[in-house]
Write a protein that holds these residues in place. Structure first.
Motif, PDB file in Angstrom:
ATOM      1  N   VAL A 100       8.229 -34.716 -30.267  1.00  0.00           N
ATOM      2  CA  VAL A 100       7.550 -35.122 -31.506  1.00  0.00           C
ATOM      3  C   VAL A 100       7.469 -36.643 -31.564  1.00  0.00           C
ATOM      4  N   THR A 101       6.291 -37.161 -31.877  1.00  0.00           N
ATOM      5  CA  THR A 101       6.112 -38.607 -32.016  1.00  0.00           C
ATOM      6  C   THR A 101       5.286 -38.921 -33.262  1.00  0.00           C
ATOM      7  N   VAL A 102       5.504 -40.114 -33.792  1.00  0.00           N
ATOM      8  CA  VAL A 102       4.645 -40.708 -34.823  1.00  0.00           C
ATOM      9  C   VAL A 102       3.837 -41.791 -34.122  1.00  0.00           C
ATOM     10  N   LEU A 103       2.512 -41.732 -34.239  1.00  0.00           N
ATOM     11  CA  LEU A 103       1.628 -42.632 -33.501  1.00  0.00           C
ATOM     12  C   LEU A 103       0.780 -43.460 -34.467  1.00  0.00           C
ATOM     13  N   ILE A 104       0.860 -44.773 -34.339  1.00  0.00           N
ATOM     14  CA  ILE A 104       0.051 -45.681 -35.161  1.00  0.00           C
ATOM     15  C   ILE A 104      -0.612 -46.679 -34.225  1.00  0.00           C
ATOM     16  N   GLY A 105      -1.933 -46.613 -34.128  1.00  0.00           N
ATOM     17  CA  GLY A 105      -2.675 -47.492 -33.230  1.00  0.00           C
ATOM     18  C   GLY A 105      -3.694 -48.330 -33.972  1.00  0.00           C
ATOM     19  N   VAL A 106      -3.746 -49.612 -33.648  1.00  0.00           N
ATOM     20  CA  VAL A 106      -4.707 -50.546 -34.266  1.00  0.00           C
ATOM     21  C   VAL A 106      -5.743 -50.945 -33.224  1.00  0.00           C
ATOM     22  N   TYR A 107      -7.006 -50.971 -33.625  1.00  0.00           N
ATOM     23  CA  TYR A 107      -8.082 -51.347 -32.710  1.00  0.00           C
ATOM     24  C   TYR A 107      -9.039 -52.307 -33.404  1.00  0.00           C
ATOM     25  N   LYS A 108      -9.774 -53.075 -32.590  1.00  0.00           N
ATOM     26  CA  LYS A 108     -10.815 -53.950 -33.126  1.00  0.00           C
ATOM     27  C   LYS A 108     -12.082 -53.136 -33.335  1.00  0.00           C
ATOM     28  N   ASP A 158     -15.158 -54.089 -33.886  1.00  0.00           N
ATOM     29  CA  ASP A 158     -16.400 -54.553 -33.246  1.00  0.00           C
ATOM     30  C   ASP A 158     -16.451 -54.219 -31.764  1.00  0.00           C
ATOM     31  N   SER A 159     -15.305 -54.108 -31.115  1.00  0.00           N
ATOM     32  CA  SER A 159     -15.273 -53.828 -29.670  1.00  0.00           C
ATOM     33  C   SER A 159     -14.703 -52.451 -29.347  1.00  0.00           C
ATOM     34  N   GLY A 160     -13.973 -51.844 -30.284  1.00  0.00           N
ATOM     35  CA  GLY A 160     -13.336 -50.559 -30.040  1.00  0.00           C
ATOM     36  C   GLY A 160     -12.112 -50.630 -29.149  1.00  0.00           C
ATOM     37  N   VAL A 161     -11.572 -51.816 -28.921  1.00  0.00           N
ATOM     38  CA  VAL A 161     -10.435 -51.998 -28.006  1.00  0.00           C
ATOM     39  C   VAL A 161      -9.124 -51.910 -28.784  1.00  0.00           C
ATOM     40  N   PRO A 162      -8.182 -51.060 -28.347  1.00  0.00           N
ATOM     41  CA  PRO A 162      -6.878 -50.981 -29.014  1.00  0.00           C
ATOM     42  C   PRO A 162      -6.026 -52.213 -28.730  1.00  0.00           C
ATOM     43  N   ILE A 163      -5.387 -52.749 -29.778  1.00  0.00           N
ATOM     44  CA  ILE A 163      -4.650 -54.004 -29.612  1.00  0.00           C
ATOM     45  C   ILE A 163      -3.180 -53.934 -30.035  1.00  0.00           C
ATOM     46  N   CYS A 175      -1.599 -56.220 -27.332  1.00  0.00           N
ATOM     47  CA  CYS A 175      -2.433 -56.748 -26.248  1.00  0.00           C
ATOM     48  C   CYS A 175      -3.640 -57.467 -26.839  1.00  0.00           C
ATOM     49  N   LEU A 176      -3.576 -58.785 -26.828  1.00  0.00           N
ATOM     50  CA  LEU A 176      -4.654 -59.647 -27.297  1.00  0.00           C
ATOM     51  C   LEU A 176      -5.079 -60.568 -26.153  1.00  0.00           C
ATOM     52  N   PRO A 177      -6.248 -61.197 -26.240  1.00  0.00           N
ATOM     53  CA  PRO A 177      -6.679 -62.098 -25.158  1.00  0.00           C
ATOM     54  C   PRO A 177      -5.668 -63.203 -24.855  1.00  0.00           C
ATOM     55  N   THR A 178      -4.941 -63.646 -25.876  1.00  0.00           N
ATOM     56  CA  THR A 178      -3.994 -64.750 -25.679  1.00  0.00           C
ATOM     57  C   THR A 178      -2.540 -64.318 -25.777  1.00  0.00           C
ATOM     58  N   LEU A 179      -2.289 -63.000 -25.905  1.00  0.00           N
ATOM     59  CA  LEU A 179      -0.913 -62.550 -26.107  1.00  0.00           C
ATOM     60  C   LEU A 179      -0.723 -61.128 -25.608  1.00  0.00           C
ATOM     61  N   LYS A 180       0.299 -60.939 -24.788  1.00  0.00           N
ATOM     62  CA  LYS A 180       0.776 -59.599 -24.446  1.00  0.00           C
ATOM     63  C   LYS A 180       2.272 -59.569 -24.731  1.00  0.00           C
TER      64      LYS A 180
END
Length: 360
Positions: free
Chosen positions: A184-192, A194-199, A225-230
């Motif tokens: 069992v997991t709780v999943l919370i994902g954020v995406y942009k 305009d691009s549909g990319v999960p961050i 995961c961002l262009p300037t930060l992982k």
């Protein structure tokens, strides 16, 4: 408070609600309702939702929407907020401005079980801060995000059938559970949007660490995961030995499984899309592959963001094979909820080329 820390605390609150609902068998039996029609996952003969699912989803929507109002209309989840109580009345689950308002709503669902409704409302409105040892360093740069361009996919309880069933069944592979509460997991994902990319991704296991009978502690994993930060808190040692492991649903096609065996993978089988993706994140498995369209955006957005932070990704199975190159799953369309083309999840992208050639 940064968005990441808010979501981490939401995941811990979600875990608390899941545990409270699961701790009383009589209460759990009252809370379970079979899905039907468009809500049902067609892969299963029975597909259940519980009050825990709906309440967790609405709690996260309420908390994030209150703190980040620019995101309020773009917080999406698996569950309909509508529930039918034991008297056959349809009730829309809503988190109230106060604990008493939420308790009153829950009483309607529970058909007068005031004590249970009050206990759940207390968890919904509690001040929660996740304090697990593995939390790691929360990056401050997230304060610069454009919240008006962000969306969220929530799976409040992934592997609901395992949540209902109870005790875990372990596989012969270290760290991999076949079925039960550990899946069992709780999943919370954020995406942009305009691009549909999960961050940003949060994957929490409410029943990961059993302390005593009916008492558990959360294990929680996050990635950015961002262009300037992982950044992430997923620091796991590589498995000993050279044997590669693939993790699959028990319903996977036999010819697909044989193709993977031919690449000298051992095959593990487990419940829960979020759990299987987490096994790749934790390096208990090398690849999670699903050839069918039986997962949804809420299943993959969170683990995909974490895998991207680790250098991996979740790819579209059919398109990647057709193009013979890795094509990531994308979230730009919120109407197309199903990952109809299946998926390939890896932490090490160097594995993908061989898989695509073999499966072509």
């Amino acid at each position: 408070m940064t968005l990441l820390l808010t979501l981490i605390n939401c995941a811990e609150k979600a875990s608390n609600i899941a545990r409270v609902c699961r701790s009383n068998e009589k209460l759990l039996s009252l809370l379970v309702q079979e899905k039907s029609g468009a809500e049902k996952n067609q892969r299963f003969d029975q597909d259940f939702k519980t009050l825990a699912d709906v309440l967790i989803q609405e709690t996260i929507k309420h908390e994030v929407g209150t703190q980040f109002p620019d995101m309020r209309e773009h917080i999406l989840g698996e569950e309909s907020p509508n529930f039918t109580n034991t008297n056959g009345q349809k009730v829309s689950i809503a988190v109230g401005a106060t604990e008493s308002e939420t308790a009153a709503c829950l009483e309607e669902v529970l058909g007068g079980f005031e004590g249970a409704a009050a206990a759940l409302a207390t968890e919904v409105h509690a001040e929660v801060a996740y304090k697990g040892e593995e939390l790691g360093d929360i990056p401050a740069q997230l304060d610069q995000l454009d919240y008006s361009n962000l969306g969220i996919w929530i799976d409040p309880i992934d592997a609901t059938a395992e949540y209902i069933a109870g005790d875990s069944i372990f596989s012969s592979f270290p760290g991999i559970t076949s079925a039960g509460l550990d899946c069992v997991t709780v999943l919370i994902g954020v995406y942009k949007r305009d691009s549909g990319v999960p961050i940003i991704g949060i994957v929490a296991q409410p029943f990961a660490k059993k302390l005593q009978e009916n008492s558990y502690q959360t294990a929680l994993y996050w990635g950015v995961c961002l262009p300037t930060l992982k950044a992430h808190n997923c620091f796991f040692k590589e498995r000993e030995g050279s044997q590669r492991i693939g993790i699959f649903s028990s319903s996977e096609q036999a010819n697909i499984l044989q193709s993977i065996r031919d690449l000298n993978y051992e095959l593990a089988f487990s419940a829960g899309a979020g759990h299987k993706a987490l096994k790749v994140i934790c390096q208990d498995a090398d690849v999670y592959l699903l050839s069918k369209g039986s997962t949804f955006k809420w299943d993959t957005c969170a683990p995909q963001a974490i895998l991207r932070a680790l250098g991996g990704d979740i790819y579209d199975y059919v398109e990647s094979i057709n193009q013979q190159q890795a094509v990531p799953i994308n979230y730009i369309s919120k109407e197309d909820k199903c990952n109809t083309n299946g998926l390939i999840a890896v932490r090490n992208p160097n594995l993908v080329k061989e898989l695509l050639e073999q499966l072509a």
